[in-house]
Scaffold this motif. Structure first.
Motif, PDB file in Angstrom:
ATOM      1  N   VAL A  45       4.629 -30.350   9.216  1.00 45.73           N
ATOM      2  CA  VAL A  45       5.757 -29.467   9.533  1.00 45.73           C
ATOM      3  C   VAL A  45       6.763 -29.562   8.395  1.00 45.73           C
ATOM      4  CG1 VAL A  45       7.596 -28.918  11.162  1.00 45.73           C
ATOM      5  CG2 VAL A  45       5.420 -29.843  12.003  1.00 45.73           C
ATOM      6  N   ALA A  46       6.913 -28.476   7.670  1.00 48.06           N
ATOM      7  CA  ALA A  46       7.901 -28.406   6.598  1.00 48.06           C
ATOM      8  C   ALA A  46       9.200 -27.868   7.201  1.00 48.06           C
ATOM      9  CB  ALA A  46       7.406 -27.492   5.483  1.00 48.06           C
ATOM     10  N   SER A  47      10.216 -28.715   7.276  1.00 46.53           N
ATOM     11  CA  SER A  47      11.446 -28.358   7.972  1.00 46.53           C
ATOM     12  C   SER A  47      12.587 -29.203   7.444  1.00 46.53           C
ATOM     13  CB  SER A  47      11.283 -28.587   9.484  1.00 46.53           C
ATOM     14  OG  SER A  47      12.513 -28.516  10.165  1.00 46.53           O
ATOM     15  N   ASP A  48      13.759 -28.603   7.342  1.00 47.49           N
ATOM     16  CA  ASP A  48      14.960 -29.365   7.016  1.00 47.49           C
ATOM     17  C   ASP A  48      15.499 -30.084   8.246  1.00 47.49           C
ATOM     18  OD1 ASP A  48      14.903 -28.485   4.388  1.00 47.49           O
ATOM     19  OD2 ASP A  48      16.188 -26.744   4.803  1.00 47.49           O
ATOM     20  N   VAL A  49      15.035 -29.662   9.432  1.00 44.12           N
ATOM     21  CA  VAL A  49      15.578 -30.176  10.688  1.00 44.12           C
ATOM     22  C   VAL A  49      14.667 -31.234  11.297  1.00 44.12           C
ATOM     23  CG1 VAL A  49      16.373 -29.536  13.001  1.00 44.12           C
ATOM     24  CG2 VAL A  49      16.684 -27.939  11.094  1.00 44.12           C
ATOM     25  N   ARG A  50      13.378 -30.902  11.445  1.00 43.93           N
ATOM     26  CA  ARG A  50      12.436 -31.812  12.102  1.00 43.93           C
ATOM     27  C   ARG A  50      11.127 -31.871  11.304  1.00 43.93           C
ATOM     28  NH1 ARG A  50      15.041 -33.207  16.531  1.00 43.93           N
ATOM     29  NH2 ARG A  50      13.375 -34.586  17.212  1.00 43.93           N
ATOM     30  N   PRO A  51      11.181 -32.372  10.062  1.00 43.08           N
ATOM     31  CA  PRO A  51       9.949 -32.494   9.270  1.00 43.08           C
ATOM     32  C   PRO A  51       9.021 -33.528   9.892  1.00 43.08           C
ATOM     33  CG  PRO A  51      11.745 -33.647   8.188  1.00 43.08           C
ATOM     34  CD  PRO A  51      12.352 -32.917   9.350  1.00 43.08           C
ATOM     35  N   CYS A  52       7.738 -33.329   9.683  1.00 48.38           N
ATOM     36  CA  CYS A  52       6.788 -34.224  10.347  1.00 48.38           C
ATOM     37  C   CYS A  52       5.426 -34.122   9.684  1.00 48.38           C
ATOM     38  CB  CYS A  52       6.668 -33.825  11.822  1.00 48.38           C
ATOM     39  SG  CYS A  52       5.470 -34.771  12.751  1.00 48.38           S
ATOM     40  N   THR A  53       4.749 -35.265   9.597  1.00 49.41           N
ATOM     41  CA  THR A  53       3.331 -35.311   9.263  1.00 49.41           C
ATOM     42  C   THR A  53       2.675 -36.233  10.288  1.00 49.41           C
ATOM     43  OG1 THR A  53       3.749 -34.993   6.910  1.00 49.41           O
ATOM     44  CG2 THR A  53       1.607 -35.882   7.533  1.00 49.41           C
ATOM     45  N   THR A  54       1.694 -35.719  11.000  1.00 45.60           N
ATOM     46  CA  THR A  54       1.065 -36.516  12.044  1.00 45.60           C
ATOM     47  C   THR A  54      -0.365 -36.055  12.243  1.00 45.60           C
ATOM     48  OG1 THR A  54       1.346 -37.383  14.300  1.00 45.60           O
ATOM     49  CG2 THR A  54       1.842 -35.046  13.960  1.00 45.60           C
ATOM     50  N   ARG A  55      -1.017 -36.601  13.266  1.00 41.48           N
ATOM     51  CA  ARG A  55      -2.426 -36.322  13.545  1.00 41.48           C
ATOM     52  C   ARG A  55      -2.585 -35.814  14.963  1.00 41.48           C
ATOM     53  NH1 ARG A  55      -5.042 -36.978   8.469  1.00 41.48           N
ATOM     54  NH2 ARG A  55      -3.691 -38.399   7.312  1.00 41.48           N
ATOM     55  N   LEU A  56      -3.691 -35.151  15.213  1.00 42.74           N
ATOM     56  CA  LEU A  56      -3.913 -34.513  16.507  1.00 42.74           C
ATOM     57  C   LEU A  56      -3.914 -35.523  17.652  1.00 42.74           C
ATOM     58  CD1 LEU A  56      -4.562 -32.005  18.192  1.00 42.74           C
ATOM     59  CD2 LEU A  56      -6.972 -32.317  17.603  1.00 42.74           C
ATOM     60  N   ALA A  57      -4.555 -36.659  17.482  1.00 42.00           N
ATOM     61  CA  ALA A  57      -4.626 -37.627  18.577  1.00 42.00           C
ATOM     62  C   ALA A  57      -3.237 -38.078  19.010  1.00 42.00           C
ATOM     63  CB  ALA A  57      -5.465 -38.838  18.148  1.00 42.00           C
ATOM     64  N   GLU A  58      -2.320 -38.234  18.053  1.00 44.44           N
ATOM     65  CA  GLU A  58      -0.952 -38.647  18.384  1.00 44.44           C
ATOM     66  C   GLU A  58      -0.236 -37.567  19.178  1.00 44.44           C
ATOM     67  OE1 GLU A  58       3.265 -38.691  18.254  1.00 44.44           O
ATOM     68  OE2 GLU A  58       2.116 -37.300  16.977  1.00 44.44           O
ATOM     69  N   VAL A  59      -0.387 -36.318  18.758  1.00 50.55           N
ATOM     70  CA  VAL A  59       0.281 -35.209  19.439  1.00 50.55           C
ATOM     71  C   VAL A  59      -0.218 -35.077  20.878  1.00 50.55           C
ATOM     72  CG1 VAL A  59       0.600 -32.704  19.453  1.00 50.55           C
ATOM     73  CG2 VAL A  59       0.714 -33.950  17.294  1.00 50.55           C
ATOM     74  N   VAL A  60      -1.530 -35.138  21.053  1.00 52.89           N
ATOM     75  CA  VAL A  60      -2.094 -34.971  22.395  1.00 52.89           C
ATOM     76  C   VAL A  60      -1.686 -36.129  23.301  1.00 52.89           C
ATOM     77  CG1 VAL A  60      -4.249 -34.867  23.715  1.00 52.89           C
ATOM     78  CG2 VAL A  60      -3.991 -33.505  21.632  1.00 52.89           C
ATOM     79  N   ALA A  61      -1.698 -37.354  22.781  1.00 55.60           N
ATOM     80  CA  ALA A  61      -1.289 -38.493  23.605  1.00 55.60           C
ATOM     81  C   ALA A  61       0.170 -38.388  24.020  1.00 55.60           C
ATOM     82  CB  ALA A  61      -1.531 -39.798  22.845  1.00 55.60           C
TER      83      ALA A  61
END
Length: 503
Positions: free
Chosen positions: A23-39
């Motif tokens: 997620v390219a964002s000035d507010v809530r940038p993020c780099t993560t993986r699918l397993a983390e999001v689903v959990a």
């Protein structure tokens, strides 16, 4: 029986746990993986259930292209609830209508985003008797997804309502479009088969997730595990850099998105060679743009669809150039089309008629059942309101719009809604709204105004009026034509085509 959303999400997380989300964002940038999001979504869904959310309850999500949107989507699916994505730029008028008609129990919003105070917007909605909780991003959100036990997901029928999307369409009030998990998963699988390539191919999406195109990009990541790059605000230069950095292979957008990205890449020296295909929809596409892409080895083709039937036709990379340039492609797997006259009778093959569609991806109907009678022909054929025909090879050509909408940068704007707001001005005796071409946005709103006696009116006056009315900025007229009278036919109907042709 086909899978539910939560079954598809948990299967994808098990099979492709490391699928990348950026997620390219000035507010809530993020780099993560699918397993983390689903959990995280499963934990939030567990807490929804504990808080009394029942199967079929509506969960409003007025968030941008962020990780948090994906978490809410998983949580709603885990609890057997219905996901209701809402456009982040909507004002109190639109949001209040959507929340009241849907009966949403919970609403997720930012605390603030793009200079909007969402608590103030919700407060301005008026009475919301069905809304139990308003959760803003930050500590309240994080508490719902924090570490803890995960319950069994609620068992739901994949044919039941799972996604509710509101579209302004052609009426003054938004229309609630109902989709099942079965229908949208069929759409995702069909498009996966048509795209070809590898499941590891990265996608960049410019579509806000309050629209069905943006929501489907999010569900593609959740349910198929294809790497996803998101931006919460469109920035052509950033998009070009992200394509180069993440070796993005495919994308979609409007001509505005595509042309801006190509120009930025050329100006800043970014390498877009990984980008093999680009699906263009939601606005007329200049032939010169597609030809420029062809010179770069980038296959660009059109598609045709709507909130009600997300994809009816699509081109593919192997289509002849003239078909990529001038048609909307052919019917996707499982989709059917008919072309009818005003009475619903089929027109002869090859002749123009209103496009009627059927297929696995077709919506379940409108939330307001009153709208369904006019929307369908016998046999479940959806009346699109668009006029077109098939050529000899089965490619679709769109020739006109029966619906009176303006498509600004991919956003459908109801002329009737804008006209109703204009008529609230004392200076306005009569008003009609039409699309006018714009190089950047494709189309913008032009107001054709008959003034009250002795009155004057400027675009600044109109902007102030729309802002005070709580109307989203993109619906505010950007061109103004003062005329003596509106052209009408013998029955009094305004002749919009005549207005489109005048200055």
């Amino acid at each position: 029986m086909s899978a539910s959303f939560i079954e598809a999400m948990t299967a994808a997380a098990a099979q492709r746990p490391n699928a990348l989300l950026t997620v390219a964002s000035d507010v809530r940038p993020c780099t993560t993986r699918l397993a983390e999001v689903v959990a995280a979504g499963q934990r939030m869904g567990t807490r929804m259930i504990a808080a009394g959310i029942l199967p079929g309850d509506i969960i409003g999500c007025m968030l941008a292209n962020w990780r948090e949107w994906l978490v809410v989507a998983v949580a709603a699916a885990h609890a057997g609830a219905v996901m209701l994505p809402i456009v982040t730029i909507y004002g109190a008028k639109e949001l209040g209508f959507i929340l009241r008609q849907s009966g949403a129990k919970w609403l997720f919003t930012p605390d603030s985003f793009r200079n909007i105070d969402y608590s103030a917007v919700v407060a301005g909605c008026g009475e919301l008797s069905g809304l139990e909780r308003h959760i803003v991003t930050g500590p309240a959100f994080e508490a719902l997804e924090s570490e803890g036990a995960i319950s069994q997901p609620v068992d739901v029928n994949p044919e039941d309502l799972a996604l509710l999307v509101f579209t302004s369409g052609t009426t003054a009030d938004p229309k609630g479009v109902m989709h099942s998990a079965q229908g949208l998963l069929a759409e995702l699988e069909t498009m996966r088969l048509m795209r070809g390539g590898s499941d590891d191919d990265a996608v960049i999406s410019p579509w806000p997730p309050g629209h069905v195109a943006g929501a489907l990009s999010m569900y593609r990541y959740l349910c198929q595990g294809s790497p996803l790059v998101l931006m919460d605000q469109w920035d052509a230069a950033l998009a070009a850099r992200l394509v180069e950095q993440y070796r993005v292979t495919s994308s979609s957008g409007t001509p505005f998105h595509l042309s801006g990205m190509l120009a930025a890449a050329e100006a800043n020296g970014h390498d877009l060679s990984s980008l093999r295909q680009y699906l263009v929809g939601a606005a007329p596409v200049p032939a010169s743009l597609i030809e420029a892409c062809q010179r770069r080895g980038l296959a660009v083709y059109h598609c045709y669809g709507s909130s009600e039937h997300p994809t009816v036709t699509s081109g593919v990379v192997d289509d002849p150039l003239d078909k990529q340039l001038h048609t909307e492609g052919r019917a996707i797997i499982g989709s059917e089309m008919r072309f009818v006259d005003d009475d619903g009778n089929d027109v002869p093959a090859g002749e123009e008629g209103e496009i009627c569609t059927r297929g696995p991806e077709l919506f379940m109907g409108y939330l307001d059942p009153v709208l369904n009678e006019a929307a369908f022909l016998p046999g479940g054929w959806y009346r699109s309101g668009d006029i077109g025909r098939l050529d000899a090879e089965g490619f679709l050509l769109i020739t006109d719009r029966k619906k009176d909408i303006i498509i600004r940068g991919g956003e459908n704007i109801s002329s009737k809604e804008v006209e109703a707001v204009l008529l609230g001005l004392d200076a306005v005796a009569d008003a009609a709204v039409v699309a006018t071409p714009d190089e950047r946005m494709g189309e913008i709103v032009r107001a054709c105004i008959v003034l009250s006696s002795g009155a004057s009116l400027s675009l600044d006056d109109i902007r102030d009026h729309f802002s005070a009315a709580g109307i989203a900025k993109q619906k505010t007229p950007e061109r103004l034509s003062i005329i003596d009278e509106l052209p009408r036919n013998a029955s009094g109907k305004v002749l919009k085509h005549a207005l489109r042709n005048c200055s």
